[in-house]
Scaffold this motif. Sequence first.
Motif, PDB file in Angstrom:
ATOM      1  N   PRO A  31     -16.736  56.688  20.207  1.00  0.00           N
ATOM      2  CA  PRO A  31     -15.723  55.757  19.962  1.00  0.00           C
ATOM      3  C   PRO A  31     -16.603  55.226  18.667  1.00  0.00           C
ATOM      4  CG  PRO A  31     -17.320  55.119  21.687  1.00  0.00           C
ATOM      5  CD  PRO A  31     -17.514  56.569  21.490  1.00  0.00           C
ATOM      6  N   VAL A  32     -15.388  54.469  17.616  1.00  0.00           N
ATOM      7  CA  VAL A  32     -15.886  53.825  16.528  1.00  0.00           C
ATOM      8  C   VAL A  32     -16.049  52.236  17.157  1.00  0.00           C
ATOM      9  CG1 VAL A  32     -14.528  55.120  14.942  1.00  0.00           C
ATOM     10  CG2 VAL A  32     -13.538  53.381  15.914  1.00  0.00           C
ATOM     11  N   VAL A  33     -16.700  51.535  16.179  1.00  0.00           N
ATOM     12  CA  VAL A  33     -16.758  50.167  16.441  1.00  0.00           C
ATOM     13  C   VAL A  33     -16.214  49.346  15.511  1.00  0.00           C
ATOM     14  CG1 VAL A  33     -18.791  48.134  17.118  1.00  0.00           C
ATOM     15  CG2 VAL A  33     -18.892  50.773  17.923  1.00  0.00           C
ATOM     16  N   GLY A  34     -15.587  48.301  15.913  1.00  0.00           N
ATOM     17  CA  GLY A  34     -14.822  47.504  14.893  1.00  0.00           C
ATOM     18  C   GLY A  34     -14.408  46.093  15.248  1.00  0.00           C
ATOM     19  N   GLU A  35     -13.723  45.396  14.594  1.00  0.00           N
ATOM     20  CA  GLU A  35     -12.933  44.324  14.752  1.00  0.00           C
ATOM     21  C   GLU A  35     -11.738  44.061  14.228  1.00  0.00           C
ATOM     22  OE1 GLU A  35     -13.831  40.146  12.613  1.00  0.00           O
ATOM     23  OE2 GLU A  35     -15.413  40.088  14.481  1.00  0.00           O
ATOM     24  N   ILE A  36     -10.710  43.496  14.892  1.00  0.00           N
ATOM     25  CA  ILE A  36      -9.619  43.299  14.534  1.00  0.00           C
ATOM     26  C   ILE A  36      -9.359  41.617  14.592  1.00  0.00           C
ATOM     27  CG2 ILE A  36      -8.515  43.342  16.825  1.00  0.00           C
ATOM     28  CD1 ILE A  36      -6.119  44.280  15.439  1.00  0.00           C
ATOM     29  N   GLY A  49     -11.812  53.593  20.093  1.00  0.00           N
ATOM     30  CA  GLY A  49     -13.099  52.957  19.761  1.00  0.00           C
ATOM     31  C   GLY A  49     -13.326  51.661  20.607  1.00  0.00           C
ATOM     32  N   ASN A  50     -14.128  50.867  20.306  1.00  0.00           N
ATOM     33  CA  ASN A  50     -14.439  49.578  21.024  1.00  0.00           C
ATOM     34  C   ASN A  50     -14.374  48.767  19.823  1.00  0.00           C
ATOM     35  OD1 ASN A  50     -15.013  50.763  23.662  1.00  0.00           O
ATOM     36  ND2 ASN A  50     -17.090  51.150  22.848  1.00  0.00           N
ATOM     37  N   TYR A  51     -13.371  47.506  20.075  1.00  0.00           N
ATOM     38  CA  TYR A  51     -12.864  46.607  19.008  1.00  0.00           C
ATOM     39  C   TYR A  51     -13.264  45.372  19.442  1.00  0.00           C
ATOM     40  CZ  TYR A  51     -10.964  50.343  16.851  1.00  0.00           C
ATOM     41  OH  TYR A  51     -10.624  51.549  16.101  1.00  0.00           O
ATOM     42  N   THR A  52     -13.567  44.258  18.848  1.00  0.00           N
ATOM     43  CA  THR A  52     -13.498  42.876  19.083  1.00  0.00           C
ATOM     44  C   THR A  52     -12.334  42.083  18.444  1.00  0.00           C
ATOM     45  OG1 THR A  52     -15.932  42.674  18.707  1.00  0.00           O
ATOM     46  CG2 THR A  52     -14.708  40.576  18.724  1.00  0.00           C
ATOM     47  N   LEU A  53     -11.510  41.450  19.543  1.00  0.00           N
ATOM     48  CA  LEU A  53     -10.426  41.033  19.151  1.00  0.00           C
ATOM     49  C   LEU A  53     -10.751  39.514  18.921  1.00  0.00           C
ATOM     50  CD1 LEU A  53      -6.920  41.423  20.714  1.00  0.00           C
ATOM     51  CD2 LEU A  53      -7.654  39.118  19.944  1.00  0.00           C
ATOM     52  N   LYS A  54     -10.337  38.900  17.736  1.00  0.00           N
ATOM     53  CA  LYS A  54     -11.038  37.471  17.290  1.00  0.00           C
ATOM     54  C   LYS A  54      -9.839  36.691  16.895  1.00  0.00           C
ATOM     55  CE  LYS A  54     -14.680  35.218  15.018  1.00  0.00           C
ATOM     56  NZ  LYS A  54     -15.948  35.312  14.066  1.00  0.00           N
ATOM     57  N   GLY A  55      -9.520  35.721  17.705  1.00  0.00           N
ATOM     58  CA  GLY A  55      -8.499  34.637  16.979  1.00  0.00           C
ATOM     59  C   GLY A  55      -7.062  35.227  17.147  1.00  0.00           C
ATOM     60  N   ILE A  56      -6.337  34.567  16.688  1.00  0.00           N
ATOM     61  CA  ILE A  56      -4.540  34.955  17.031  1.00  0.00           C
ATOM     62  C   ILE A  56      -4.475  36.029  15.992  1.00  0.00           C
ATOM     63  CG2 ILE A  56      -2.235  34.275  17.066  1.00  0.00           C
ATOM     64  CD1 ILE A  56      -3.740  32.797  19.163  1.00  0.00           C
ATOM     65  N   SER A  71      -8.939  53.173  23.882  1.00  0.00           N
ATOM     66  CA  SER A  71      -9.772  52.222  22.888  1.00  0.00           C
ATOM     67  C   SER A  71      -9.713  50.957  23.859  1.00  0.00           C
ATOM     68  CB  SER A  71      -8.801  51.989  21.901  1.00  0.00           C
ATOM     69  OG  SER A  71      -8.677  52.917  21.045  1.00  0.00           O
ATOM     70  N   LYS A  72     -10.634  49.939  23.679  1.00  0.00           N
ATOM     71  CA  LYS A  72     -11.068  48.772  24.413  1.00  0.00           C
ATOM     72  C   LYS A  72     -11.026  47.559  23.364  1.00  0.00           C
ATOM     73  CE  LYS A  72     -14.058  46.835  27.856  1.00  0.00           C
ATOM     74  NZ  LYS A  72     -15.117  47.037  28.754  1.00  0.00           N
ATOM     75  N   PHE A  73     -10.589  46.545  23.684  1.00  0.00           N
ATOM     76  CA  PHE A  73     -10.554  45.432  22.862  1.00  0.00           C
ATOM     77  C   PHE A  73     -11.077  44.234  23.718  1.00  0.00           C
ATOM     78  CE2 PHE A  73      -7.497  48.342  20.932  1.00  0.00           C
ATOM     79  CZ  PHE A  73      -7.345  48.211  19.797  1.00  0.00           C
ATOM     80  N   THR A  74     -12.090  43.525  23.058  1.00  0.00           N
ATOM     81  CA  THR A  74     -12.663  42.585  23.990  1.00  0.00           C
ATOM     82  C   THR A  74     -12.445  41.200  23.242  1.00  0.00           C
ATOM     83  OG1 THR A  74     -14.203  43.998  24.859  1.00  0.00           O
ATOM     84  CG2 THR A  74     -14.808  41.751  25.031  1.00  0.00           C
ATOM     85  N   ALA A  75     -12.019  40.102  23.802  1.00  0.00           N
ATOM     86  CA  ALA A  75     -11.902  38.820  23.446  1.00  0.00           C
ATOM     87  C   ALA A  75     -13.271  38.241  23.773  1.00  0.00           C
ATOM     88  CB  ALA A  75     -10.733  38.173  23.571  1.00  0.00           C
ATOM     89  N   THR A  76     -13.329  36.890  23.088  1.00  0.00           N
ATOM     90  CA  THR A  76     -14.628  36.037  23.702  1.00  0.00           C
ATOM     91  C   THR A  76     -14.080  34.292  23.894  1.00  0.00           C
ATOM     92  OG1 THR A  76     -16.294  37.442  22.704  1.00  0.00           O
ATOM     93  CG2 THR A  76     -16.560  35.367  23.489  1.00  0.00           C
ATOM     94  N   LEU A  77     -14.133  33.905  25.205  1.00  0.00           N
ATOM     95  CA  LEU A  77     -13.478  32.702  24.993  1.00  0.00           C
ATOM     96  C   LEU A  77     -14.208  31.642  24.445  1.00  0.00           C
ATOM     97  CD1 LEU A  77     -12.072  30.369  27.118  1.00  0.00           C
ATOM     98  CD2 LEU A  77     -14.102  30.707  28.805  1.00  0.00           C
TER      99      LEU A  77
END
Length: 388
Positions: A31-36, A49-56, A71-77
Amino acid sequence: MKKLFLSLTALSLLFTGCSEDNDETPTVKVPVVGEITGDLTTNRTLAFGNYTLKGIVRIKNGATLTIDAGSKFTATLSDGTDALVVENGGKLVINGTAAEPVIFTETSQIPGSWGGIIMYGDAPIVAVGGATNAYSEDGLNLPYGGANAEHNGGSLKYVRVEYAGKKINDGNSEMNGFSFYSVGSGTVLENLVTYKGADDGFEFYGGTVSLINAISYGNFDDSYDWQDGWRGQLSSNWYAYQTGTGNFGMEIECKNNNNSFWPKVSNITLKRAAGTLTENNAAEYDAIQFKNQGNGEYSNILIDGYTTNASAVAVRIQDANTNNNQVNASKIKLTNVKINGTTPLFGGTSTVTSVIFPDGFYTTSNTATGASLTTGAWSTVSGTNLIQ
């Protein structure tokens, strides 16, 4: 010599077989690693890949976001409000599979930590006072509604949203697991899961889109909810399991508009685990509630476990207008209904003392099966099969 020849032949076959096996070793996908984050204004494809989902994150008009299976997207409270928003004219294409679903989750695993997936279109709605346009209640205050019944917002297949349903600080705005604002029939929604959110699992705000093969598991408010004259015609295989905290299995309303159209849903299972309580001790404990002129046709329904409150019923008609204009006028039809346990068939409120469906518009059956879904990785969280 004969024995020696056979031995050499056997060794040759052995080494040949090993070589072939090595050639056929499957390639392991890395998996690639990235941010959206931010606004997406041009087409973009995200590889497995594994992505960070940040903001709206907003998919703007004219842009398409395509996401590969697994693919997996992870947000952070802790970093503020996170959500994936498809604005009208944008498209989201998620190519998950039963074995490799696309997962949207949050690091703390606390229900209500982020805003889920929100999609806007310009399909017809009927809002307060019969208005054909309205503004969203998700804190974004975006317009929705229109005349494009075939609006196409993309294709969502085998997608799971976890720990969504964020409450907005103004006290009136809420996000769900999946929110569909005037989404049209050109949009594909298949094999979707919303897991342990703090508001509704799925909510439709008008529109004509249909939802096929859906699981709402452990969401705090309603498993399925709609308003603004949603009229999807091909929905089927809806499964709900309420556990811990949960209100209605299905909440159906139409902003007090007496319509000549309605949605159609077949193969529905609504289950409630023992000990499940309503949110904030509200009187929202029924399997299905119709209110504010809500209506529709529903068939092959299995209802199980709605006995937490002594006043619970399988179907609640909440107000006199809904009883008079929808039940009595044959605009609510529930056929092939099976109720496990002792939950009464249907009931009203203090303003609705008698609910009598016309002949053929409420029928029961001991053979109703409810939703029929195939299990797999898409319907499994931490080893637990969500289809109980």
